[in-house]
Design an enzyme around this catalytic site. Structure first.
Site, PDB file in Angstrom:
ATOM      1  N   LEU A  10       0.820  -1.204   0.000  1.00 45.83           N
ATOM      2  CA  LEU A  10       0.000   0.000   0.000  1.00 45.83           C
ATOM      3  C   LEU A  10       0.856   1.258   0.000  1.00 45.83           C
ATOM      4  O   LEU A  10       1.750   1.420   0.838  1.00 45.83           O
ATOM      5  CB  LEU A  10      -0.900   0.006   1.234  1.00 45.83           C
ATOM      6  CG  LEU A  10      -1.899  -1.154   1.348  1.00 45.83           C
ATOM      7  CD1 LEU A  10      -2.176  -1.463   2.807  1.00 45.83           C
ATOM      8  CD2 LEU A  10      -3.173  -0.830   0.609  1.00 45.83           C
ATOM      9  N   ASP A  11       0.569   2.149  -0.930  1.00 39.93           N
ATOM     10  CA  ASP A  11       1.155   3.477  -0.898  1.00 39.93           C
ATOM     11  C   ASP A  11       0.567   4.211   0.314  1.00 39.93           C
ATOM     12  O   ASP A  11      -0.486   3.820   0.837  1.00 39.93           O
ATOM     13  CB  ASP A  11       0.819   4.183  -2.208  1.00 39.93           C
ATOM     14  CG  ASP A  11       1.294   5.615  -2.244  1.00 39.93           C
ATOM     15  OD1 ASP A  11       2.456   5.863  -1.875  1.00 39.93           O
ATOM     16  OD2 ASP A  11       0.502   6.493  -2.627  1.00 39.93           O
ATOM     17  N   LEU A  12       1.232   5.276   0.753  1.00 40.23           N
ATOM     18  CA  LEU A  12       0.744   6.026   1.916  1.00 40.23           C
ATOM     19  C   LEU A  12       0.018   7.305   1.500  1.00 40.23           C
ATOM     20  O   LEU A  12      -1.208   7.404   1.605  1.00 40.23           O
ATOM     21  CB  LEU A  12       1.917   6.345   2.852  1.00 40.23           C
ATOM     22  CG  LEU A  12       1.585   7.092   4.144  1.00 40.23           C
ATOM     23  CD1 LEU A  12       0.580   6.326   4.995  1.00 40.23           C
ATOM     24  CD2 LEU A  12       2.874   7.368   4.929  1.00 40.23           C
ATOM     25  N   ASP A  13       0.764   8.306   1.016  1.00 41.70           N
ATOM     26  CA  ASP A  13       0.164   9.587   0.646  1.00 41.70           C
ATOM     27  C   ASP A  13      -0.755   9.440  -0.562  1.00 41.70           C
ATOM     28  O   ASP A  13      -0.339   8.968  -1.620  1.00 41.70           O
ATOM     29  CB  ASP A  13       1.255  10.605   0.295  1.00 41.70           C
ATOM     30  CG  ASP A  13       2.160  10.923   1.475  1.00 41.70           C
ATOM     31  OD1 ASP A  13       1.666  10.924   2.613  1.00 41.70           O
ATOM     32  OD2 ASP A  13       3.364  11.160   1.254  1.00 41.70           O
ATOM     33  N   ASP A 175      -1.773   5.682  -5.971  1.00 45.03           N
ATOM     34  CA  ASP A 175      -2.553   6.706  -6.678  1.00 45.03           C
ATOM     35  C   ASP A 175      -1.779   7.410  -7.780  1.00 45.03           C
ATOM     36  O   ASP A 175      -2.357   8.235  -8.497  1.00 45.03           O
ATOM     37  CB  ASP A 175      -3.068   7.749  -5.688  1.00 45.03           C
ATOM     38  CG  ASP A 175      -1.943   8.560  -5.061  1.00 45.03           C
ATOM     39  OD1 ASP A 175      -0.958   7.940  -4.595  1.00 45.03           O
ATOM     40  OD2 ASP A 175      -2.032   9.799  -5.021  1.00 45.03           O
TER      41      ASP A 175
END
Length: 224
Positions: A10-13, A175
């Site tokens: 999972l990406d964070l920002d 994203d």
């Protein structure tokens, strides 16, 4: 794309948290204090997600200018700007459902790891990760002229979590285009999220396998 991923990176920002308010405010202060014209909000928003050094290089700053911006920016972040942030609605329920289904969850972010881990802990997201804060992977703190490619972060996350082992089926969720490219560099697919900071068509042009419009839709893509 695997029908049922065993490992989800999972990406964070822009994927787990809406960090744009804090990041943009810290950048405005950094540009102002260093005497560099402040980019407009649309340009500042593009800073959210990619490595900071890469984004500054695209502005055409000299090395010294970029270093000065980074110094002030990180000072502002560590003074509290990194917590001017919020978890996107629906994300905790998504993570809980994935863990309940036995999915191995890790965070793979371009944000420096020494900043990413406190943010994940602050918002209580570490409780959903397979090894707690040890499941948060990002680059080391870097100078303005340096930027570790996200593909290296993804490779570390896969190796540490077992996502690169035989029988594992891993997927990257993010994203921005660099999430998709980093996944491809490691031989895994990527699912994009539409609630983040990507430009229209950015994920599709990068070759994303699918795009989820909501956390609930992402849950359906990952769990079937």
């Amino acid at each position: 794309m695997p029908d049922r991923p065993t490992h989800v990176l999972l990406d964070l920002d822009g994927t787990l948290t809406d960090s744009a308010p804090g990041i943009m405010a810290c950048l405005r202060t950094a540009f102002t204090e260093t005497g560099i014209p402040v980019p407009d909000d649309a340009r500042l928003r593009r800073f959210v997600g990619p490595p900071l050094g890469l984004s500054l290089a695209r502005l055409g700053l000299t090395h010294d200018q970029a270093e000065a911006v980074v110094t002030v920016y990180r000072r502002e972040l560590e003074a509290g700007g990194m917590y001017d942030n919020a978890v996107f609605d629906g994300v905790p329920g998504l993570l809980a459902a994935l863990r309940a289904a036995g999915t191995t969850l890790v965070v793979a972010t371009a944000k420096p790891q020494p900043l990413a881990r406190p943010i994940v802990e602050h918002f209580g997201l570490h409780r959903y990760l397979s090894a707690g804060l040890d499941s948060v992977f990002g680059p080391a703190m870097e100078g303005a002229g340096e930027h570790t490619g996200k593909e290296k972060v993804v490779a570390r996350a896969l190796a540490a979590s077992g996502g690169d082992q035989a029988g594992a089926a891993a997927v990257m969720v993010g994203d921005r285009e660099h999430d998709v490219h980093a996944a491809a560099a490691n031989g895994i697919p990527a699912i994009g999220v539409a609630w983040g900071y990507g430009e229209p068509g950015e994920l599709e042009e990068a070759g994303v396998a699918a795009v989820a419009g909501t956390p609930e839709e992402l849950r359906g893509l990952l769990l079937g």
